[in-house]
Enzyme design. Structure first.
Site, PDB file in Angstrom:
ATOM      1  N   CYS A 161      -6.244  13.700 -19.360  1.00 52.44           N
ATOM      2  CA  CYS A 161      -6.773  13.349 -20.941  1.00 52.44           C
ATOM      3  C   CYS A 161      -6.002  12.042 -20.345  1.00 52.44           C
ATOM      4  CB  CYS A 161      -5.626  13.921 -21.243  1.00 52.44           C
ATOM      5  SG  CYS A 161      -4.248  13.882 -20.727  1.00 52.44           S
TER       6      CYS A 161
ATOM      7  N   HIS B 116      -1.757   1.561  -4.012  1.00 54.11           N
ATOM      8  CA  HIS B 116      -2.295   2.877  -3.817  1.00 54.11           C
ATOM      9  C   HIS B 116      -1.182   3.351  -5.070  1.00 54.11           C
ATOM     10  CE1 HIS B 116      -4.422   1.402   0.197  1.00 54.11           C
ATOM     11  NE2 HIS B 116      -4.947   0.762  -0.961  1.00 54.11           N
TER      12      HIS B 116
ATOM     13  N   GLN C  76       0.616  -1.679   0.148  1.00 60.20           N
ATOM     14  CA  GLN C  76      -0.347  -0.124  -0.233  1.00 60.20           C
ATOM     15  C   GLN C  76       1.026   1.337  -0.110  1.00 60.20           C
ATOM     16  OE1 GLN C  76      -3.908  -1.192   2.663  1.00 60.20           O
ATOM     17  NE2 GLN C  76      -1.648  -2.185   3.202  1.00 60.20           N
ATOM     18  N   ASN C  77       2.055   1.033  -0.078  1.00 63.03           N
ATOM     19  CA  ASN C  77       3.112   2.042   0.222  1.00 63.03           C
ATOM     20  C   ASN C  77       3.291   3.033  -1.125  1.00 63.03           C
ATOM     21  OD1 ASN C  77       2.982   1.906   2.584  1.00 63.03           O
ATOM     22  ND2 ASN C  77       4.828   0.591   3.067  1.00 63.03           N
TER      23      ASN C  77
ATOM     24  N   SER D  58      -2.495  -1.890   9.544  1.00 67.72           N
ATOM     25  CA  SER D  58      -3.509  -2.205   9.901  1.00 67.72           C
ATOM     26  C   SER D  58      -4.655  -2.627   9.422  1.00 67.72           C
ATOM     27  CB  SER D  58      -3.922  -0.492  10.680  1.00 67.72           C
ATOM     28  OG  SER D  58      -4.369   0.306   9.175  1.00 67.72           O
TER      29      SER D  58
ATOM     30  N   ASP E 186       6.083   5.066  -1.205  1.00 69.64           N
ATOM     31  CA  ASP E 186       7.573   5.288  -1.324  1.00 69.64           C
ATOM     32  C   ASP E 186       8.631   4.875  -2.110  1.00 69.64           C
ATOM     33  OD1 ASP E 186       8.133   2.970  -0.352  1.00 69.64           O
ATOM     34  OD2 ASP E 186       6.869   4.324   2.037  1.00 69.64           O
TER      35      ASP E 186
ATOM     36  N   CYS F 284      -1.394  19.865 -17.447  1.00 68.92           N
ATOM     37  CA  CYS F 284      -0.817  19.040 -17.931  1.00 68.92           C
ATOM     38  C   CYS F 284       0.202  18.700 -18.688  1.00 68.92           C
ATOM     39  CB  CYS F 284      -2.194  17.672 -18.312  1.00 68.92           C
ATOM     40  SG  CYS F 284      -1.265  16.499 -19.738  1.00 68.92           S
TER      41      CYS F 284
ATOM     42  N   GLY G 126       3.423  -4.280   8.918  1.00 71.53           N
ATOM     43  CA  GLY G 126       3.044  -2.750   8.914  1.00 71.53           C
ATOM     44  C   GLY G 126       1.578  -2.595   8.605  1.00 71.53           C
TER      45      GLY G 126
END
Ligand code: BJW
Length: 250
Positions: A130, A119, A101-102, A192, A104, A148, A190
């Site tokens: 577009c 995510h 879900q990170n 929830s 980074d 854009c 890590g």
């Protein structure tokens, strides 16, 4: 640490497919805040303001500032032993997939090769007009940074991340579901595990008979269905788990 738990050795002996589901707690030891809890982003900021399209439309500059700060922080920090341990696990199993879900990129920087970004990514932008998506490490606050580069639409550029109420990228989610179904061992670390649809993955793996391991400093909804709970910091526990795997698989 309960590495003697019944079933763990057998699971490691026969496993071919390892699937790892991660959340922000895995990057906490790299200095990146989690979302929930006393130190998390949501203790300071409103999720509706920062992680929803309505929030973005109301205050694009505030939202962009938050993401650009997080991007800078991610670039300045390094993967921690949790990320490296997951990369090390690739030496021992036929297939290792990370569904994270990170946003980074720390799993990729640690050397993990098959990372499903559920995510989105801090390092991509997209146009709401577009739908062009592009790699983006360099956006700066300038007069025209909302325009854009493809269709020139004004105020249409946003981070390529998944906000509340938005669908996850279809192909990535479908692949994560399939990998969860095929997992022999499924590690949840890590997170929830309260944000859906990502949080359904451990349940899918469990239904398909995976050996489920949870690593977290706190109990979560997954704790009650886990075959093994390892309580503590991911960056401290995972190198030990790699040693256990190495001893069994060598
Ligand atoms: C450590 C540690 C250490 C710390 N070692 N551990 C009611 C019921 C069910 C669902 C819903 C509902 N109402 C609304 C929904 C849907 C909603 C949802 O799930 N909401 C719930 C919160 C109630 N979901 C959505 O809206 C999703 N979309 C959707 O459903 O679309 C439907 C749709 C279909 C078709 C068309 C249109 C729509 C989208 C969800 C997107 C979530 N986005 C965010 C932001 C992403 C971009 C960004 O990063 O900015 O994703 S919110 C935030 O939460 C982020 C995270 O990826 C995600 C999960 O958080 P995470 O990583 O688990 O962090 P924490 O802080 O919660 O947990 C950290 C954990 O680590 C803790 O457990 C600590 O103990 C632990 N820890 N240090 C080990 N060192």
């Amino acid at each position: 640490m309960d590495f003697q738990k019944q079933g763990l050795k057998e699971a490691i002996e026969i496993a071919k497919n390892l699937v790892i589901f991660t959340g922000s707690g895995v990057s906490a030891e790299s200095g990146i805040p989690t979302f929930r809890g006393n130190e998390g982003y949501w203790a300071q900021f409103s999720p509706q303001q920062l992680a929803s399209e309505d929030g973005y439309l109301d205050h694009p500059d505030i939202v962009w500032k938050w993401y650009l700060e997080r991007r800078q922080k991610a670039l300045e920090t390094r993967p921690n032993p949790a990320h490296s341990s997951f990369a090390d696990m690739q030496d021992f199993f036929e297939k290792v997939v990370i569904a994270t879900q990170n946003i980074d990129k720390l799993h990729q920087r640690a050397g993990s090769l098959d990372v499903l970004e559920l995510h989105g990514s801090l390092f991509r932008s997209k146009c709401r007009n577009c739908e062009n998506v592009w790699d983006d490490e360099n956006t700066k606050f300038t007069d025209d940074f909302h325009i854009c580069p493809s269709c020139s639409s004004p105020r249409s550029v946003r981070p390529d991340v998944v906000w509340f109420g938005e669908p996850l990228p279809y192909n990535i989610l479908q692949r994560a579901i399939k990998e969860a179904e095929d997992a022999d061992i499924f590690i949840v670390a890590g997170t929830s595990a309260v944000v859906y649809p990502a949080a359904q993955l451990p349940y899918i793996a469990k239904q398909h008979m995976a050996f489920l391991i949870e690593i977290n400093t706190e109990p979560t909804p997954i704790t009650s269905i886990a075959d093994l709970t390892l309580r503590g910091k991911a960056g401290e526990i995972l190198p030990k788990l790699v040693d256990v795997i190495r001893n069994i698989r060598r």
